[in-house]
Design a protein around this motif. Structure first.
Motif, PDB file in Angstrom:
ATOM      1  N   THR A 284       0.790  -1.001   0.136  1.00 43.82           N
ATOM      2  CA  THR A 284      -0.087  -0.042   0.036  1.00 43.82           C
ATOM      3  C   THR A 284       0.955   1.304  -0.030  1.00 43.82           C
ATOM      4  OG1 THR A 284      -0.297   0.215   2.341  1.00 43.82           O
ATOM      5  CG2 THR A 284      -2.004  -1.152   1.368  1.00 43.82           C
ATOM      6  N   HIS A 285       1.962   1.411   0.727  1.00 46.60           N
ATOM      7  CA  HIS A 285       2.886   2.397   0.742  1.00 46.60           C
ATOM      8  C   HIS A 285       3.976   2.083   1.598  1.00 46.60           C
ATOM      9  CE1 HIS A 285       0.725   2.739   4.549  1.00 46.60           C
ATOM     10  NE2 HIS A 285       1.540   3.820   4.969  1.00 46.60           N
ATOM     11  N   ASP A 286       5.082   2.930   1.708  1.00 54.19           N
ATOM     12  CA  ASP A 286       6.493   2.914   2.108  1.00 54.19           C
ATOM     13  C   ASP A 286       6.673   3.208   3.428  1.00 54.19           C
ATOM     14  OD1 ASP A 286       6.098   5.221   1.106  1.00 54.19           O
ATOM     15  OD2 ASP A 286       8.391   5.353   0.326  1.00 54.19           O
ATOM     16  N   HIS A 287       5.608   3.309   4.137  1.00 50.92           N
ATOM     17  CA  HIS A 287       6.052   3.487   5.605  1.00 50.92           C
ATOM     18  C   HIS A 287       6.320   2.136   6.384  1.00 50.92           C
ATOM     19  CE1 HIS A 287       3.625   7.509   6.052  1.00 50.92           C
ATOM     20  NE2 HIS A 287       4.924   7.499   5.722  1.00 50.92           N
ATOM     21  N   LEU A 288       7.230   2.334   7.291  1.00 49.70           N
ATOM     22  CA  LEU A 288       8.046   0.911   8.099  1.00 49.70           C
ATOM     23  C   LEU A 288       6.938   0.016   8.689  1.00 49.70           C
ATOM     24  CD1 LEU A 288      11.435   1.527   9.960  1.00 49.70           C
ATOM     25  CD2 LEU A 288      10.611   0.219   7.773  1.00 49.70           C
ATOM     26  N   ASP A 289       5.908   0.481   9.009  1.00 48.21           N
ATOM     27  CA  ASP A 289       4.674  -0.557   9.538  1.00 48.21           C
ATOM     28  C   ASP A 289       4.011  -1.280   8.604  1.00 48.21           C
ATOM     29  OD1 ASP A 289       3.599   2.047   8.988  1.00 48.21           O
ATOM     30  OD2 ASP A 289       1.897   1.697  10.165  1.00 48.21           O
ATOM     31  N   HIS A 290       4.443  -1.014   7.355  1.00 50.72           N
ATOM     32  CA  HIS A 290       3.820  -1.843   6.323  1.00 50.72           C
ATOM     33  C   HIS A 290       4.954  -2.442   5.287  1.00 50.72           C
ATOM     34  CE1 HIS A 290      -0.092   0.024   6.714  1.00 50.72           C
ATOM     35  NE2 HIS A 290       0.649   1.111   7.353  1.00 50.72           N
ATOM     36  N   ILE A 291       6.237  -1.839   5.525  1.00 44.75           N
ATOM     37  CA  ILE A 291       7.125  -2.837   4.622  1.00 44.75           C
ATOM     38  C   ILE A 291       8.358  -3.249   5.350  1.00 44.75           C
ATOM     39  CG2 ILE A 291       6.518  -1.594   2.460  1.00 44.75           C
ATOM     40  CD1 ILE A 291       9.190   0.056   3.167  1.00 44.75           C
TER      41      ILE A 291
ATOM     42  N   PRO B 246      -4.761  10.346   0.152  1.00 44.36           N
ATOM     43  CA  PRO B 246      -3.858  11.150   0.810  1.00 44.36           C
ATOM     44  C   PRO B 246      -3.076  10.820   1.846  1.00 44.36           C
ATOM     45  CG  PRO B 246      -6.021  12.215   0.216  1.00 44.36           C
ATOM     46  CD  PRO B 246      -6.206  10.626   0.068  1.00 44.36           C
ATOM     47  N   HIS B 247      -2.128  10.850   1.903  1.00 41.99           N
ATOM     48  CA  HIS B 247      -1.089  10.037   3.080  1.00 41.99           C
ATOM     49  C   HIS B 247       0.383  10.711   2.915  1.00 41.99           C
ATOM     50  CE1 HIS B 247      -0.417   7.691   6.618  1.00 41.99           C
ATOM     51  NE2 HIS B 247       0.548   7.065   6.167  1.00 41.99           N
ATOM     52  N   ASP B 248       0.946  10.685   4.323  1.00 37.90           N
ATOM     53  CA  ASP B 248       2.231  11.508   4.132  1.00 37.90           C
ATOM     54  C   ASP B 248       3.386  10.288   3.779  1.00 37.90           C
ATOM     55  OD1 ASP B 248       2.126  10.253   6.519  1.00 37.90           O
ATOM     56  OD2 ASP B 248       2.485  12.238   7.645  1.00 37.90           O
TER      57      ASP B 248
ATOM     58  N   THR C 230      -5.916   1.630   4.055  1.00 34.92           N
ATOM     59  CA  THR C 230      -5.510   2.093   5.096  1.00 34.92           C
ATOM     60  C   THR C 230      -4.360   3.295   5.168  1.00 34.92           C
ATOM     61  OG1 THR C 230      -4.249   1.147   6.972  1.00 34.92           O
ATOM     62  CG2 THR C 230      -3.583   0.633   4.780  1.00 34.92           C
ATOM     63  N   ASP C 231      -4.464   4.039   6.276  1.00 37.15           N
ATOM     64  CA  ASP C 231      -3.608   5.055   6.260  1.00 37.15           C
ATOM     65  C   ASP C 231      -4.014   6.190   5.325  1.00 37.15           C
ATOM     66  OD1 ASP C 231      -2.021   2.700   7.000  1.00 37.15           O
ATOM     67  OD2 ASP C 231      -0.650   4.167   7.773  1.00 37.15           O
ATOM     68  N   VAL C 232      -5.420   6.636   5.254  1.00 34.59           N
ATOM     69  CA  VAL C 232      -6.074   7.533   4.615  1.00 34.59           C
ATOM     70  C   VAL C 232      -6.120   8.726   5.325  1.00 34.59           C
ATOM     71  CG1 VAL C 232      -8.214   7.842   2.981  1.00 34.59           C
ATOM     72  CG2 VAL C 232      -7.400   5.437   3.701  1.00 34.59           C
TER      73      VAL C 232
END
Ligand SMILES: [Zn+2]
Ligand SMILES: [Zn+2]
Length: 269
Positions: free
Chosen positions: A56-63, A123-125, A145-147
């Motif tokens: 979904t995105h490159d934040h650590l809690d996801h990758i 939209p998410h940072d 998620t993370d929206v």
């Protein structure tokens, strides 16, 4: 029939498993291969029961563990071009991701065995963050998620789904009165952070339709939310809605919160 398992949901790690009993997908890799083996193993499943990982995105809690998965299994990792670019530079993924790289195209992506996936940007940072709409075995499964805030596109996918996994991150009262630094509070609630309980409930009021069978509330904050606050907020939205034949949305749509840091039940969708 599709089945859905949340292995962990929230800032300590995110990972979801979706299967039709033959093929499977892992969504995000925020928990270790060991944990995945344990949680899938509880149902007699294992690493051979998913064929690809979606990001979904490159934040650590996801990758956090995506590199470890790539190194060990070389399964295809699907992400947008922008996210793959970011992951080629990211410390946790750059050394291992190249052989696994599969790039989403815009529109329909045919993954395998009748799985059709579309992504939509939310939209998410992070570098970029996407939600998924997955058509599979007659179901439309939507995960976002993370929206930071809902978009028109997110609404339209949710409005055509029979299962929606949607963020319900924080209770505004708890966030405002809590002890996070002011800057972090603003980061969370100002449109490019996370979706709060109220925003989630407002979204449900807008996208609910009688074909919606399941809502899963995901990525609940440990500090700024409780499962019961998130649940009650979404349940109140459902209670205010009914179908044309007079049935309440609460009777039609099953509502669940997904636990932080541990696995959910294995839900039949
Ligand atoms: Zn997250
Ligand atoms: Zn994030």
């Amino acid at each position: 029939m599709l089945k859905f398992l949340s292995l962990s949901s929230g800032s300590s790690g995110n990972c979801y498993f979706l299967t039709d009993g033959v093929s499977g997908l892992l969504i995000d890799a925020g928990v270790s291969p060991r944990r995945v083996r344990k949680e899938l193993g509880a149902y007699g499943l294992g690493f051979n029961d998913f064929q690809a990982i979606l990001v979904t995105h490159d934040h650590l809690d996801h990758i956090r563990y995506l590199g470890a998965f790539c190194k060990r299994f070389q399964k295809p990792v699907y992400a947008t071009p922008l996210l793959h670019e970011a992951m080629l530079r990211h410390t946790f993924t750059r050394d291992f991701i190249t052989p696994c790289k599969r790039v989403f195209s815009e529109g329909a992506n045919h993954l395998s065995d009748g799985i059709e996936l579309r992504y939509f940007v939310v939209p998410h940072d992070a570098t970029q963050t996407v939600g998924f709409a997955i058509d599979w075995k007659g179901h439309r499964f939507v995960l976002m998620t993370d929206v930071g805030c809902m978009t028109q596109e997110a609404f339209s996918y949710a409005a055509a789904a029979d299962t929606v996994v949607i963020e319900s991150n924080y209770d505004m009262g708890m966030l405002i009165s809590g002890n996070y630094p002011q800057e972090l509070k603003m980061r969370i609630c100002r449109g490019r952070g996370h979706l709060g309980n109220e925003e989630c409930a407002e979204a449900i009021l807008k996208f609910w339709h009688p074909g919606l069978r399941n809502i899963f509330l995901c990525h609940l904050s440990d500090n700024n939310n409780t499962p019961s606050l998130a649940f009650e907020s979404a349940a109140a939205a459902l209670s205010a809605l009914s179908s044309e034949d007079g049935r309440s949305a609460r009777e039609i749509t099953a509502l669940h919160t997904l636990p932080r840091g541990r696995a959910s039940l294995f839900f039949e969708l």
